[in-house]
Design a protein around this motif. Structure first.
Motif, PDB file in Angstrom:
ATOM      1  N   VAL A  30     -15.180 -16.553  -2.772  1.00 44.10           N
ATOM      2  CA  VAL A  30     -15.374 -17.993  -2.746  1.00 44.10           C
ATOM      3  C   VAL A  30     -15.479 -18.495  -4.176  1.00 44.10           C
ATOM      4  N   ASP A  31     -14.684 -19.484  -4.457  1.00 43.60           N
ATOM      5  CA  ASP A  31     -14.700 -20.049  -5.801  1.00 43.60           C
ATOM      6  C   ASP A  31     -16.022 -20.779  -6.018  1.00 43.60           C
ATOM      7  N   CYS A  32     -16.519 -20.632  -7.226  1.00 47.74           N
ATOM      8  CA  CYS A  32     -17.831 -21.220  -7.503  1.00 47.74           C
ATOM      9  C   CYS A  32     -17.826 -21.656  -8.964  1.00 47.74           C
ATOM     10  N   PRO A  33     -17.131 -22.768  -9.248  1.00 50.32           N
ATOM     11  CA  PRO A  33     -16.927 -23.145 -10.645  1.00 50.32           C
ATOM     12  C   PRO A  33     -18.232 -23.489 -11.359  1.00 50.32           C
ATOM     13  N   ASP A  34     -19.265 -23.877 -10.605  1.00 51.34           N
ATOM     14  CA  ASP A  34     -20.500 -24.257 -11.295  1.00 51.34           C
ATOM     15  C   ASP A  34     -21.537 -23.130 -11.275  1.00 51.34           C
ATOM     16  N   ARG A  35     -21.141 -21.925 -10.835  1.00 54.32           N
ATOM     17  CA  ARG A  35     -21.996 -20.728 -10.845  1.00 54.32           C
ATOM     18  C   ARG A  35     -23.259 -20.869 -10.025  1.00 54.32           C
ATOM     19  N   ARG A  36     -23.289 -21.823  -9.095  1.00 52.61           N
ATOM     20  CA  ARG A  36     -24.483 -21.937  -8.242  1.00 52.61           C
ATOM     21  C   ARG A  36     -24.231 -21.098  -7.007  1.00 52.61           C
ATOM     22  N   ILE A  37     -24.712 -19.877  -7.064  1.00 52.47           N
ATOM     23  CA  ILE A  37     -24.403 -18.922  -5.994  1.00 52.47           C
ATOM     24  C   ILE A  37     -24.963 -19.403  -4.658  1.00 52.47           C
ATOM     25  N   THR A  38     -26.206 -19.890  -4.702  1.00 57.11           N
ATOM     26  CA  THR A  38     -26.843 -20.324  -3.459  1.00 57.11           C
ATOM     27  C   THR A  38     -26.031 -21.414  -2.780  1.00 57.11           C
ATOM     28  N   ARG A  39     -25.581 -22.369  -3.608  1.00 54.47           N
ATOM     29  CA  ARG A  39     -24.779 -23.469  -3.083  1.00 54.47           C
ATOM     30  C   ARG A  39     -23.478 -22.942  -2.465  1.00 54.47           C
ATOM     31  N   GLY A  40     -22.857 -21.984  -3.170  1.00 51.30           N
ATOM     32  CA  GLY A  40     -21.617 -21.409  -2.670  1.00 51.30           C
ATOM     33  C   GLY A  40     -21.807 -20.768  -1.301  1.00 51.30           C
ATOM     34  N   VAL A  41     -22.889 -19.987  -1.156  1.00 53.35           N
ATOM     35  CA  VAL A  41     -23.169 -19.337   0.127  1.00 53.35           C
ATOM     36  C   VAL A  41     -23.406 -20.395   1.199  1.00 53.35           C
ATOM     37  N   LEU A  42     -24.190 -21.416   0.827  1.00 50.92           N
ATOM     38  CA  LEU A  42     -24.487 -22.481   1.784  1.00 50.92           C
ATOM     39  C   LEU A  42     -23.214 -23.103   2.321  1.00 50.92           C
ATOM     40  N   GLU A  43     -22.234 -23.329   1.425  1.00 52.00           N
ATOM     41  CA  GLU A  43     -20.993 -23.973   1.863  1.00 52.00           C
ATOM     42  C   GLU A  43     -20.241 -23.094   2.843  1.00 52.00           C
ATOM     43  N   VAL A  44     -20.193 -21.790   2.545  1.00 49.80           N
ATOM     44  CA  VAL A  44     -19.485 -20.884   3.452  1.00 49.80           C
ATOM     45  C   VAL A  44     -20.148 -20.884   4.822  1.00 49.80           C
ATOM     46  N   VAL A  45     -21.487 -20.820   4.814  1.00 48.91           N
ATOM     47  CA  VAL A  45     -22.204 -20.780   6.083  1.00 48.91           C
ATOM     48  C   VAL A  45     -21.996 -22.077   6.842  1.00 48.91           C
ATOM     49  N   ALA A  46     -22.115 -23.196   6.133  1.00 44.86           N
ATOM     50  CA  ALA A  46     -21.969 -24.497   6.780  1.00 44.86           C
ATOM     51  C   ALA A  46     -20.582 -24.629   7.396  1.00 44.86           C
ATOM     52  N   GLU A  47     -19.583 -24.053   6.741  1.00 48.38           N
ATOM     53  CA  GLU A  47     -18.226 -24.139   7.261  1.00 48.38           C
ATOM     54  C   GLU A  47     -18.094 -23.358   8.564  1.00 48.38           C
ATOM     55  N   ALA A  48     -18.805 -22.234   8.628  1.00 50.53           N
ATOM     56  CA  ALA A  48     -18.716 -21.405   9.827  1.00 50.53           C
ATOM     57  C   ALA A  48     -19.479 -22.010  10.994  1.00 50.53           C
ATOM     58  N   LEU A  49     -20.445 -22.870  10.696  1.00 44.75           N
ATOM     59  CA  LEU A  49     -21.249 -23.465  11.763  1.00 44.75           C
ATOM     60  C   LEU A  49     -20.472 -24.616  12.378  1.00 44.75           C
ATOM     61  N   ASP A  50     -20.219 -24.541  13.689  1.00 47.59           N
ATOM     62  CA  ASP A  50     -19.484 -25.651  14.303  1.00 47.59           C
ATOM     63  C   ASP A  50     -20.149 -26.099  15.591  1.00 47.59           C
ATOM     64  N   GLY A  51     -21.419 -25.764  15.764  1.00 43.32           N
ATOM     65  CA  GLY A  51     -22.109 -26.193  16.967  1.00 43.32           C
ATOM     66  C   GLY A  51     -21.977 -25.196  18.096  1.00 43.32           C
ATOM     67  N   GLN A  52     -20.997 -24.310  17.991  1.00 44.82           N
ATOM     68  CA  GLN A  52     -20.792 -23.303  19.034  1.00 44.82           C
ATOM     69  C   GLN A  52     -21.012 -21.902  18.483  1.00 44.82           C
ATOM     70  N   THR A  53     -21.516 -21.840  17.243  1.00 44.44           N
ATOM     71  CA  THR A  53     -21.531 -20.562  16.560  1.00 44.44           C
ATOM     72  C   THR A  53     -22.913 -20.264  15.994  1.00 44.44           C
ATOM     73  N   GLU A  54     -23.370 -19.049  16.214  1.00 45.71           N
ATOM     74  CA  GLU A  54     -24.540 -18.557  15.491  1.00 45.71           C
ATOM     75  C   GLU A  54     -24.014 -17.800  14.276  1.00 45.71           C
ATOM     76  N   VAL A  55     -24.578 -18.096  13.134  1.00 47.33           N
ATOM     77  CA  VAL A  55     -24.158 -17.372  11.947  1.00 47.33           C
ATOM     78  C   VAL A  55     -25.309 -16.475  11.487  1.00 47.33           C
ATOM     79  N   THR A  56     -25.001 -15.221  11.273  1.00 50.27           N
ATOM     80  CA  THR A  56     -25.998 -14.327  10.699  1.00 50.27           C
ATOM     81  C   THR A  56     -25.547 -13.946   9.305  1.00 50.27           C
ATOM     82  N   VAL A  57     -26.393 -14.172   8.347  1.00 53.05           N
ATOM     83  CA  VAL A  57     -26.084 -13.786   6.976  1.00 53.05           C
ATOM     84  C   VAL A  57     -26.872 -12.516   6.680  1.00 53.05           C
ATOM     85  N   LEU A  58     -26.159 -11.457   6.370  1.00 54.09           N
ATOM     86  CA  LEU A  58     -26.836 -10.209   6.028  1.00 54.09           C
ATOM     87  C   LEU A  58     -26.939 -10.122   4.520  1.00 54.09           C
TER      88      LEU A  58
END
Lengths: 117, 666
Positions: free
Chosen positions: B587-615
């Protein structure tokens, strides 16, 4: 040419990267305007890239985003396209199909923006 | 079944059934082993027994706080009279003592009522809560809690003074000795000193015996022999004022009232029996009542006798607080013969012991009261937990910390602590007696009019004493600490406790609301598992191994590419992985904010029908400073991600420095 004139000349030259990118983006459409089953030419940044291990079907899949949205880019039969990395800016052109339920351009023609280090 | 299995060779016998192992063999942590060594083996919950006490033992257990007050009661009266009215002080000692004994008498009568009405647990907190509601109960409870802290501080300081009176070489180390006493008592209580009679009986009865000896010898010498009147101008004593001609009414009344208020400390501790009625043998309340009367009479007699001796001997207090008045009286009364010396040291030993024991009473009462507060959601829940040895360990620690603090800032001087003392006790007396009066009006049980009269009088009397204490000891001249500290502190604490309560109640309301419906809600259709990867190492491999056991609908590794070259290297390694079978998403992260980058990936996977587990593979360090060598990115990612609905975080631990072999190619 004197060194001073050299410097002045360099200054007068526009930023090459920006210029290249504007040049490359000519005739592209925003991702939001892309229509299914029609040809499209879009410009954007590679936001994410999926790397497959050897065992899987060779596919390189990425997401290209601009300010209006994102579209999947799939290179079938390839694991690696030199130059395409997360953050790479590129222009792609191809038939818009779908991949895993999302709009996608499969095996597009692509042009990468050169990165000046 | 039998026929389907192929024939086994004769030599291979089927495995014998074996019983389950008696316990699971897991190594204990070093901290726990240390705890065991210090505090002893953990006690089983079943061992929480309530020892039933006979009356003599019960007297010893519950009376130490009350009886020990004799050790400083008279001294406090003298200290506050002599500087203002000089020799006239010794004429005032007896009237003030008698006034205090009247208060004591009414308190005992009042508490006899309480014991009968609340035989299970009649502490001020319970009585006030039952009759006035939760908020007044907080006032009563907090007032009592502050006073328990002061009881520890005052008793330990007075015990130290008794010790330094006998051994003056120890005087410079008074603070250290006092703190050591508190630490020892706290340690004993953490180990779980049972309210076992023998430990208490010896010092209590020893003290009573030495006091009886003091009074008998003192009065016989006073009536049949000669007791020399002492000078009140010895060096180091508090300076005597001049009463002037007759009493100047206004100012002198204030002085007398202040002496009365200071002496009020002597009648504290009456409530101890009413807190512990269930510990008596059957019939509990009757035994408790008679023990209360015996305790009160003993205290009264000792206090009366000591004050009388002092009034006769004119023993003045020392400014430093040591030698104490009681020790001076002992020296005069027992004389300088060898037997006199023995008796004198016995008196000092008895005084020290009972004072330290009195501090111990608070260590039994404070944690219990705090656990009542916490049980009603007014104090941190940790205070309701019984620890290693079945005692309320957190309450004990809190009490020790608070009392050590007090002892240190007052330099273990009794007269600096006394102004703070007693106001809390009398506040809780007032509330609990008023509560009892209300109880009589509500219940109208047999003889309720008499009970109402007694408790109402008790309440009014306590209130009067409380007000006198608050006014006269508000800020003693030349001292910083005074009753004002308590007057300011109690409302602040009550406010804090109600805030705490609101918070607890709100949490509970949110958590319990529609719990059943929530439990029956349908599950989401998809499950996506994302493994956060920073580099390809063993901890990552362990997380990947675990991820594959989850068999989710979609399984991906995610790397936030804060550094393009590193990402490229990782991608190359990933491609060469033969059998990991799942893709890596860069995942591209031009501003080096790793937490933000992870959040975006997780948020993208969440669609109301999905449980996301981050290991998140997390390295566990063996030593705390090893952890300091690394940042806490994993934790900040976890707290950010888990805020998204249906996003869940699982840490996959990897213990560094252990023989841990993850099976990568399973």
């Amino acid at each position: 040419m004197t060194p001073l004139a050299k410097l002045r000349k360099r200054r007068e030259e526009p930023e090459p990267q920006v210029d290249d990118w504007t040049e490359m983006c000519r005739d592209t459409v925003p991702v939001a305007d892309v229509e299914w089953r029609s040809r499209a030419r879009v410009a954007g940044r590679v936001r994410s890239l999926r790397v497959q291990p050897w065992a899987g079907v060779p596919t390189l899949e990425g997401t290209l985003v601009d300010d209006t949205g994102g579209i999947s880019v799939v290179f079938l039969g390839r694991r690696h396209v030199p130059g395409i990395r997360p953050g790479t800016k590129m222009v792609i052109e191809g038939m818009v199909g779908d991949h895993a339920g999302r709009l996608a351009i499969l095996n597009p023609d692509y042009r990468l923006l050169a990165v000046h280090d | 079944m039998q026929t389907a299995t192929p024939r086994q060779p004769e030599s291979v016998a089927p495995p014998k059934p074996i019983p389950l192992a008696p316990s699971i063999d897991l190594p204990e942590r070093r901290r726990y082993r240390l705890k065991n060594a210090l505090l002893g083996q953990p006690l089983h919950t079943d061992q929480l027994v309530h020892e039933r006490l006979g009356k003599p033992t019960a007297l010893a257990v519950f009376a130490s706080d009350n009886l020990s007050s004799v050790a400083y009661g008279t001294e406090e009266i003298i200290t506050h009279l002599v500087p203002y009215i000089g020799l006239a002080a010794f004429a005032m000692v007896m009237p003030i003592t008698i006034a205090l004994l009247v208060v004591l008498g009414f308190l005992i009568l009042s508490y006899r009522q309480t014991i009968k009405a609340y035989p299970s647990a009649g502490g001020a907190y319970i009585v006030t809560r039952d009759n006035f509601g939760l908020l007044p109960a907080q006032v009563a409870g907090v007032a009592l809690l502050t006073d328990y802290v002061l009881t520890v501080a005052v008793s330990v300081a007075a015990g130290t003074a008794a010790l330094t009176s006998a051994a003056s070489a120890l005087t410079p180390y008074a603070v250290l000795i006092a703190v050591a006493f508190i630490v020892i008592i706290a340690f004993g209580n953490l180990r779980g000193v049972k309210e076992s009679g023998r430990i208490f009986a010896v010092p209590t009865y020893f003290f009573i015996a030495t006091m009886v000896a003091l009074l008998v010898v003192g009065f016989s010498r006073m009536f049949f022999g000669h007791l020399p009147v002492q000078s009140i101008h010895k060096p180091g004593m508090i300076p005597a004022g001049h009463g002037g001609n007759g009493f100047l009414m206004g100012a002198t009344l204030f002085v007398v009232l202040r002496a009365f208020a200071s002496g009020g400390a002597a009648v504290t501790g009456v409530e101890a029996i009413s807190n512990g009625v269930p510990a008596f043998r059957r019939p509990e309340w009757k035994n408790a009542r008679s023990t209360l009367v015996v305790m009160g009479s003993t205290l009264g007699a000792m206090f009366f006798g000591l004050s009388w001796l002092d009034a006769h001997l004119h023993v003045n207090a020392y400014a430093k607080g040591t030698p104490t008045v009681i020790s001076q009286i002992g020296k005069v009364v027992f004389g300088s013969g060898p037997l006199g010396h023995v008796l004198y040291f016995a008196l000092q030993a008895g005084t020290t012991l009972i004072l330290v024991l009195a501090a111990n009473t608070s260590f039994a009462d404070f944690p219990r009261l705090a656990s009542f507060h916490a049980g009603d959601n007014f104090m941190p829940k940790q205070l309701t937990k019984r620890g290693h040895r079945l005692v309320f360990s957190n309450g004990i620690l809190a009490l020790s910390a608070a009392s050590i603090f007090l002892v240190v800032i007052t330099q273990a001087k009794v007269d600096r602590l006394i102004p703070l003392y007693a106001i809390g006790v009398f506040t809780s007396f007032t509330l609990s007696q008023a509560g009892m009066a209300r109880h009589h009006i509500k219940e109208k049980e047999e003889g309720w009019r008499r009970g109402l009269f007694i408790n109402a009088t008790g309440a009014v009397l306590s209130l009067v004493v409380d007000v006198i204490i608050a006014i006269t000891k508000f800020k003693p001249a030349g001292a910083i600490l005074g009753a004002w500290v308590i007057i300011v502190l109690v409302p602040i604490m009550v406010y804090a406790l109600t805030r705490l309560n609101k918070q607890y109640e709100a949490e509970a309301a949110e958590l319990e609301g529609d719990a059943k419906a929530a439990a029956e809600a349908p599950i989401l259709r998809r499950h996506v598992v994302l493994v956060l990867v920073d580099g390809l190492d063993r901890s990552t491999a362990r997380a990947m191994q675990y991820a594959r056991t989850l068999t989710p609908d979609d399984l991906r590794a995610v790397h936030v590419a804060y550094d393009a070259d590193h990402a490229e290297k990782l991608a190359e390694e990933w491609r060469r992985l033969g059998l990991a079978r799942f893709p890596l998403e860069l995942v591209d992260c031009p501003d080096r904010r790793i937490t933000r980058g992870v959040l975006e990936v997780v948020a993208e996977a969440l669609d109301g029908q999905t449980e996301v587990t981050v290991l998140i593979p997390r390295r566990e360090y063996r030593r705390f400073w090893h952890r300091l060598l690394h940042d806490r990115t994993a934790d900040s990612i976890a707290s950010a991600v888990s805020q998204l609905p249906h996003a869940n975080v699982t840490f996959v631990p990897y213990h560094l420095g252990t023989e841990h072999q993850p099976e990568v190619h399973a």
